[in-house]
Design an enzyme around this catalytic site. Structure first.
Site, PDB file in Angstrom:
ATOM      1  N   GLY A  18       0.803  -1.225   0.000  1.00 52.59           N
ATOM      2  CA  GLY A  18       0.000   0.000   0.000  1.00 52.59           C
ATOM      3  C   GLY A  18       0.833   1.272   0.000  1.00 52.59           C
ATOM      4  O   GLY A  18       0.363   2.307   0.470  1.00 52.59           O
ATOM      5  N   ASN A  20       1.544   3.061  -2.545  1.00 53.37           N
ATOM      6  CA  ASN A  20       0.849   4.031  -3.418  1.00 53.37           C
ATOM      7  C   ASN A  20      -0.368   4.621  -2.721  1.00 53.37           C
ATOM      8  O   ASN A  20      -0.669   5.801  -2.887  1.00 53.37           O
ATOM      9  CB  ASN A  20       0.452   3.367  -4.738  1.00 53.37           C
ATOM     10  CG  ASN A  20       1.652   3.173  -5.643  1.00 53.37           C
ATOM     11  OD1 ASN A  20       2.119   4.115  -6.264  1.00 53.37           O
ATOM     12  ND2 ASN A  20       2.178   1.953  -5.677  1.00 53.37           N
ATOM     13  N   MET A 112      -3.903  -7.104  -7.024  1.00 55.02           N
ATOM     14  CA  MET A 112      -3.385  -8.241  -7.776  1.00 55.02           C
ATOM     15  C   MET A 112      -4.475  -9.173  -8.312  1.00 55.02           C
ATOM     16  O   MET A 112      -4.292 -10.389  -8.339  1.00 55.02           O
ATOM     17  CB  MET A 112      -2.411  -9.038  -6.902  1.00 55.02           C
ATOM     18  CG  MET A 112      -1.284  -8.203  -6.334  1.00 55.02           C
ATOM     19  SD  MET A 112      -0.312  -7.423  -7.626  1.00 55.02           S
ATOM     20  CE  MET A 112       0.797  -8.758  -7.985  1.00 55.02           C
ATOM     21  N   ASN A 129      -4.995   2.339 -13.035  1.00 59.14           N
ATOM     22  CA  ASN A 129      -4.013   1.381 -12.512  1.00 59.14           C
ATOM     23  C   ASN A 129      -2.609   1.952 -12.650  1.00 59.14           C
ATOM     24  O   ASN A 129      -2.347   2.778 -13.515  1.00 59.14           O
ATOM     25  CB  ASN A 129      -4.113   0.074 -13.316  1.00 59.14           C
ATOM     26  CG  ASN A 129      -3.117  -0.972 -12.857  1.00 59.14           C
ATOM     27  OD1 ASN A 129      -2.994  -1.260 -11.669  1.00 59.14           O
ATOM     28  ND2 ASN A 129      -2.377  -1.549 -13.803  1.00 59.14           N
ATOM     29  N   HIS A 131       1.199   0.926 -13.508  1.00 52.53           N
ATOM     30  CA  HIS A 131       1.944  -0.193 -14.109  1.00 52.53           C
ATOM     31  C   HIS A 131       3.434   0.167 -14.189  1.00 52.53           C
ATOM     32  O   HIS A 131       3.782   1.221 -14.736  1.00 52.53           O
ATOM     33  CB  HIS A 131       1.392  -0.513 -15.495  1.00 52.53           C
ATOM     34  CG  HIS A 131       2.093  -1.662 -16.126  1.00 52.53           C
ATOM     35  ND1 HIS A 131       2.090  -2.926 -15.562  1.00 52.53           N
ATOM     36  CD2 HIS A 131       2.860  -1.753 -17.242  1.00 52.53           C
ATOM     37  CE1 HIS A 131       2.815  -3.730 -16.311  1.00 52.53           C
ATOM     38  NE2 HIS A 131       3.302  -3.048 -17.330  1.00 52.53           N
TER      39      HIS A 131
HETATM   40  C1  GRF Z   1       3.636  -1.286  -7.495  1.00 56.09           C
HETATM   41  O1  GRF Z   1       4.955  -1.600  -7.737  1.00 56.09           O
HETATM   42  C2  GRF Z   1       2.884  -1.090  -8.785  1.00 56.09           C
HETATM   43  O2  GRF Z   1       3.724  -0.763  -9.835  1.00 56.09           O
HETATM   44  C3  GRF Z   1       2.249  -2.401  -9.021  1.00 56.09           C
HETATM   45  O3  GRF Z   1       2.026  -2.945  -7.746  1.00 56.09           O
HETATM   46  C4  GRF Z   1       2.925  -2.390  -6.791  1.00 56.09           C
HETATM   47  C5  GRF Z   1       2.149  -1.900  -5.630  1.00 56.09           C
HETATM   48  O4  GRF Z   1       2.882  -1.445  -4.579  1.00 56.09           O
HETATM   49  N1  GRF Z   1       1.036  -2.243  -9.793  1.00 56.09           N
HETATM   50  P1  GRF Z   1       2.195  -0.882  -3.257  1.00 56.09           P
HETATM   51  O5  GRF Z   1       1.311  -1.982  -2.654  1.00 56.09           O
HETATM   52  O6  GRF Z   1       1.408   0.336  -3.589  1.00 56.09           O
HETATM   53  O7  GRF Z   1       3.354  -0.573  -2.338  1.00 56.09           O
END
Ligand code: GRF
Length: 238
Positions: A18, A20, A112, A129, A131
């Site tokens: 998490g 992001n 995921m 999303n 990527h």
């Molecule tokens: C990130 O590396 C993103 O590029 C991919 O999933 C990962 C998520 O990381 N889609 P987080 O859970 O937000 O730390």
């Protein structure tokens, strides 16, 4: 967009750390995203650290068990995945939650699971999303032209960073894009290139992967905030 207060209410879907989600929380708390709020955080993993981050900031957070197998066990590429035309039971539950919490924009932040066509059709241009690779503007096609006019393959799916390293490309990057039924193939909202350093011969592939991963994370934390801020402005009445 919610009509009552003209806010942009985010539903953030996570499966792991998490970071992001944290970038969005920090940007909102730092007044970088006026009018944006996180209405709901959903995790398909009960002990995802991202849920703790949400709770720490007193955000509504829900663990939603998911029926279909995790994508972590397979290579995902558009040609390998035929998105289902019917919603799964989990997707129906997710839909109910998103409506209940009046979510305007769904952010897949390390989520995921693949979402079906039927689910996505309910939220046109409302699911985005992150990527960790470079996608062309419209998201489709198998080559990307970098700023210095080099053509590189488009890496999709779970192992995009590894694929970039294996292919020996000199540049990779990160994108925020709209989600379409084909995995990692939707129109790009914002994107940033990241150089892959040569590295010395002693360096293991694992170390290089970690290094590139870390640098991409910094970039994507910036991009997700930029993308949400841009969409908020686009949604404002003219
Ligand atoms: C990130 O590396 C993103 O590029 C991919 O999933 C990962 C998520 O990381 N889609 P987080 O859970 O937000 O730390």
């Amino acid at each position: 967009m919610s009509s009552q207060n003209l806010s942009l209410r985010l539903g953030v879907l996570i499966s792991g750390s998490g970071s992001n989600l944290q970038a969005l929380i920090d940007a909102i708390e730092d007044y970088q995203l006026p009018g944006v709020e996180i209405a709901l955080v959903v995790s398909n993993i009960a002990d995802a650290y991202g849920l703790q981050r949400a709770l720490k900031h007193r955000l509504p957070a829900i663990y939603l068990p998911w029926g279909q197998p995790t994508v972590g066990t397979q290579f995902i590429a558009p040609e390998f995945i035929a998105p289902k035309s019917e919603m799964s039971e989990s997707e129906s539950r997710l839909t109910t939650l998103l409506h209940l919490f009046q979510v305007d924009l769904i952010v897949l932040a390390g989520w995921m699971r693949i979402l079906s066509t039927a689910f996505l059709e309910q939220f046109p241009q409302r699911v985005i999303n992150i990527h960790p690779a470079l996608l062309p503007d419209n998201g489709t096609g198998n080559t990307f032209t970098t700023r210095n006019e080099t053509q590189i393959p488009v890496f999709r799916g779970l192992h995009a960073v590894q694929q970039a390293l294996d292919a020996g490309v000199k540049v990779t990057g990160s994108c925020v894009h709209f989600v379409t039924p084909e995995v990692d193939a939707g129109p790009v909202i914002c994107r940033e290139e990241v150089a892959i350093e040569e590295g010395d011969t002693e360096e293991t592939l694992h170390e290089r992967l970690k290094d590139v991963d870390e640098r991409l994370k910094v970039v994507e934390h910036r991009l997700i905030v930029e993308a949400v801020g841009g969409l908020k402005v686009l949604n404002e009445p003219g």
